[in-house]
Design an enzyme around this catalytic site. Structure first.
Site, PDB file in Angstrom:
ATOM      1  N   ASN A   7      89.016 -20.718  63.599  1.00  0.00           N
ATOM      2  CA  ASN A   7      89.862 -21.056  64.733  1.00  0.00           C
ATOM      3  C   ASN A   7      91.134 -20.197  64.694  1.00  0.00           C
ATOM      4  OD1 ASN A   7      91.975 -22.316  66.203  1.00  0.00           O
ATOM      5  ND2 ASN A   7      90.734 -24.160  66.355  1.00  0.00           N
ATOM      6  N   ASP A   9      93.654 -20.226  66.929  1.00  0.00           N
ATOM      7  CA  ASP A   9      94.749 -20.777  67.747  1.00  0.00           C
ATOM      8  C   ASP A   9      96.127 -20.453  67.177  1.00  0.00           C
ATOM      9  OD1 ASP A   9      92.848 -21.998  69.270  1.00  0.00           O
ATOM     10  OD2 ASP A   9      93.284 -24.033  68.592  1.00  0.00           O
ATOM     11  N   HIS A  10      96.244 -20.501  65.842  1.00  0.00           N
ATOM     12  CA  HIS A  10      97.583 -20.386  65.251  1.00  0.00           C
ATOM     13  C   HIS A  10      98.173 -18.986  65.389  1.00  0.00           C
ATOM     14  CE1 HIS A  10      97.583 -24.473  64.088  1.00  0.00           C
ATOM     15  NE2 HIS A  10      96.389 -24.330  63.550  1.00  0.00           N
ATOM     16  N   HIS A  43      91.028 -23.313  71.148  1.00  0.00           N
ATOM     17  CA  HIS A  43      91.229 -24.567  71.882  1.00  0.00           C
ATOM     18  C   HIS A  43      92.132 -24.267  73.070  1.00  0.00           C
ATOM     19  CE1 HIS A  43      92.506 -29.114  71.503  1.00  0.00           C
ATOM     20  NE2 HIS A  43      92.197 -28.781  72.738  1.00  0.00           N
ATOM     21  N   ARG A  45      94.208 -25.782  75.415  1.00  0.00           N
ATOM     22  CA  ARG A  45      94.816 -27.097  75.668  1.00  0.00           C
ATOM     23  C   ARG A  45      95.377 -27.156  77.075  1.00  0.00           C
ATOM     24  NH1 ARG A  45      95.957 -29.851  70.427  1.00  0.00           N
ATOM     25  NH2 ARG A  45      96.909 -31.428  71.746  1.00  0.00           N
ATOM     26  N   ARG A  49      99.724 -24.657  74.980  1.00  0.00           N
ATOM     27  CA  ARG A  49     100.780 -24.397  73.985  1.00  0.00           C
ATOM     28  C   ARG A  49     100.465 -23.197  73.095  1.00  0.00           C
ATOM     29  NH1 ARG A  49     100.010 -29.420  69.827  1.00  0.00           N
ATOM     30  NH2 ARG A  49     100.349 -30.619  71.712  1.00  0.00           N
ATOM     31  N   HIS A  50      99.188 -22.848  72.973  1.00  0.00           N
ATOM     32  CA  HIS A  50      98.877 -21.629  72.211  1.00  0.00           C
ATOM     33  C   HIS A  50      97.898 -20.724  72.969  1.00  0.00           C
ATOM     34  CE1 HIS A  50      95.816 -24.414  70.837  1.00  0.00           C
ATOM     35  NE2 HIS A  50      96.565 -24.990  69.934  1.00  0.00           N
ATOM     36  N   GLU A  70      87.040 -25.218  72.087  1.00  0.00           N
ATOM     37  CA  GLU A  70      87.443 -26.629  71.953  1.00  0.00           C
ATOM     38  C   GLU A  70      88.209 -27.009  73.200  1.00  0.00           C
ATOM     39  OE1 GLU A  70      89.873 -27.185  68.541  1.00  0.00           O
ATOM     40  OE2 GLU A  70      88.287 -26.616  67.171  1.00  0.00           O
ATOM     41  N   THR A 100      98.157 -31.568  66.145  1.00  0.00           N
ATOM     42  CA  THR A 100      96.773 -31.087  66.136  1.00  0.00           C
ATOM     43  C   THR A 100      95.894 -32.254  66.560  1.00  0.00           C
ATOM     44  OG1 THR A 100      95.025 -30.047  64.802  1.00  0.00           O
ATOM     45  CG2 THR A 100      96.461 -31.604  63.664  1.00  0.00           C
ATOM     46  N   THR A 101      94.591 -31.987  66.755  1.00  0.00           N
ATOM     47  CA  THR A 101      93.689 -33.051  67.201  1.00  0.00           C
ATOM     48  C   THR A 101      93.724 -34.216  66.223  1.00  0.00           C
ATOM     49  OG1 THR A 101      92.282 -31.254  67.950  1.00  0.00           O
ATOM     50  CG2 THR A 101      91.347 -33.464  68.040  1.00  0.00           C
ATOM     51  N   GLU A 151      80.369 -32.695  65.776  1.00  0.00           N
ATOM     52  CA  GLU A 151      81.177 -32.130  64.696  1.00  0.00           C
ATOM     53  C   GLU A 151      81.851 -33.315  64.016  1.00  0.00           C
ATOM     54  OE1 GLU A 151      83.928 -28.880  65.571  1.00  0.00           O
ATOM     55  OE2 GLU A 151      85.179 -29.473  63.875  1.00  0.00           O
ATOM     56  N   HIS A 191      87.989 -29.902  60.258  1.00  0.00           N
ATOM     57  CA  HIS A 191      89.356 -30.403  60.383  1.00  0.00           C
ATOM     58  C   HIS A 191      89.966 -30.647  59.008  1.00  0.00           C
ATOM     59  CE1 HIS A 191      92.961 -31.907  62.222  1.00  0.00           C
ATOM     60  NE2 HIS A 191      92.474 -31.510  63.378  1.00  0.00           N
ATOM     61  N   GLY A 192      91.063 -29.948  58.760  1.00  0.00           N
ATOM     62  CA  GLY A 192      91.804 -30.132  57.513  1.00  0.00           C
ATOM     63  C   GLY A 192      91.150 -29.484  56.305  1.00  0.00           C
ATOM     64  N   HIS A 214      93.651 -23.711  60.311  1.00  0.00           N
ATOM     65  CA  HIS A 214      94.998 -23.591  59.772  1.00  0.00           C
ATOM     66  C   HIS A 214      95.045 -22.937  58.393  1.00  0.00           C
ATOM     67  CE1 HIS A 214      98.892 -25.014  58.168  1.00  0.00           C
ATOM     68  NE2 HIS A 214      99.278 -24.745  59.385  1.00  0.00           N
TER      69      HIS A 214
HETATM   70  N1  PXP Z   1      87.530 -28.775  64.508  1.00  0.00           N
HETATM   71  C1  PXP Z   1      88.184 -29.288  65.581  1.00  0.00           C
HETATM   72  C2  PXP Z   1      87.402 -30.043  66.586  1.00  0.00           C
HETATM   73  C3  PXP Z   1      89.573 -29.098  65.744  1.00  0.00           C
HETATM   74  O1  PXP Z   1      90.207 -29.638  66.808  1.00  0.00           O
HETATM   75  C4  PXP Z   1      90.263 -28.319  64.788  1.00  0.00           C
HETATM   76  C5  PXP Z   1      91.728 -28.041  64.986  1.00  0.00           C
HETATM   77  O2  PXP Z   1      91.899 -27.160  66.044  1.00  0.00           O
HETATM   78  C6  PXP Z   1      89.539 -27.795  63.710  1.00  0.00           C
HETATM   79  C7  PXP Z   1      88.182 -28.062  63.582  1.00  0.00           C
HETATM   80  C8  PXP Z   1      90.190 -26.956  62.669  1.00  0.00           C
HETATM   81  O3  PXP Z   1      91.090 -27.739  61.952  1.00  0.00           O
HETATM   82  P1  PXP Z   1      92.064 -27.054  60.902  1.00  0.00           P
HETATM   83  O4  PXP Z   1      93.004 -26.188  61.673  1.00  0.00           O
HETATM   84  O5  PXP Z   1      92.735 -28.226  60.252  1.00  0.00           O
HETATM   85  O6  PXP Z   1      91.196 -26.265  59.968  1.00  0.00           O
END
Ligand code: PXP
Length: 251
Positions: A7, A9-10, A43, A45, A49-50, A70, A100-101, A151, A191-192, A214
């Site tokens: 991802n 996005d950042h 993503h 949004r 925002r990004h 996303e 974040t989500t 997911e 996620h995370g 991230h």
């Molecule tokens: N999966 C989904 C559905 C998410 O919304 C995100 C955050 O954008 C991620 C995975 C990735 O999460 P992280 O940035 O914590 O790795």
């Protein structure tokens, strides 16, 4: 082999801090692909925002692996997605105030809307994944509304501070995988996840795709995107091999 979705996005978050043209998440996607990313995720949004609409359009023309968008189920974003046609959409809940989500999509409550939205995506030839918590009712509802993938939200696992809580979160995810497989759903997770906690997920869950943002982009600030992605790929393949070898020694 587990596919890695990166991802980016950042990268766009840094660009939007100055509302300028750099750094470009589209360039980041190219470098992530060179580093071995199997999937590029962004993503779009509602508050932009990004990631911006222009990013998604350029990525659609450029990503030759798999583009995963996303998004929430807001009408405007659904219209954009069915127009651009990414390879896959991952539907997530979206709140303006969140950083974040937070939490999975409540498929049970939004069943009626999701049936229509998912039909639009399916008719447009777009694969649909639903980002959900590993709860039986949500998984069954995901099947009912016609999703291809779920997911599984790994946030509870990632945030756990104590071993007992972490183990419980892993068991819950394993149960989710079992139920989803029985329902005939394809399974992703994310996620995370970080370089430090991804190993247990690779070893404990049978999933097709891991979606990570991230942690990879944070490391990329110091070592570059290509290297950061390659290091995550390397970790995933090492843990997959260890899992395979452990399975063979048990047999
Ligand atoms: N999966 C989904 C559905 C998410 O919304 C995100 C955050 O954008 C991620 C995975 C990735 O999460 P992280 O940035 O914590 O790795």
């Amino acid at each position: 082999m587990i596919q890695l979705g990166v991802n980016v996005d950042h990268v766009a978050t840094i660009r939007q801090a100055r509302r300028t043209f750099e750094p470009d998440p589209v360039a980041a996607a190219s470098l992530a692909t060179l580093g071995g990313a199997d999937i590029i995720t962004v993503h779009l949004r509602e508050d932009r925002r990004h990631i911006q609409d222009r990013d998604v359009r350029l990525l659609k023309g450029m990503v030759f692996t798999k583009l995963n968008l996303e998004m929430s189920i807001a009408q405007e974003i659904v219209d954009i997605a069915t127009d651009i046609k990414p390879d896959q959409v991952t539907l997530v809940p979206e709140k303006r105030q969140e950083v974040t989500t937070e939490g999975g999509l409540d498929v049970v409550s939004y069943k009626k809307i999701l049936v229509d939205v998912i039909k639009r995506f399916r008719d447009a030839g777009i694969a649909v994944s639903l980002f959900i918590d590993p709860e039986e009712d949500q998984i069954s509802a995901a099947k009912d509304v016609g999703a291809h993938y779920i997911e599984l939200h790994t946030g509870n696992y990632a945030l756990a501070k104590e071993d007992a809580v972490r183990s419980k979160a892993v068991e819950k995810l394993q149960e989710g995988v079992r139920i989803a497989r029985q329902a005939g759903l394809r399974i992703n997770a994310g996620h995370g996840l970080t370089y430090h906690n991804v190993g247990c997920i690779v070893k404990s869950l049978e999933v097709e795709e891991l979606h990570i943002g991230h942690s990879i982009i944070s490391r990329a600030v110091f070592v570059g995107i290509e290297k950061a992605v390659a290091e995550m790929k390397e970790l995933i393949s090492r843990y997959s091999l260890e899992k395979q070898l452990a399975g063979e020694s048990v047999r």
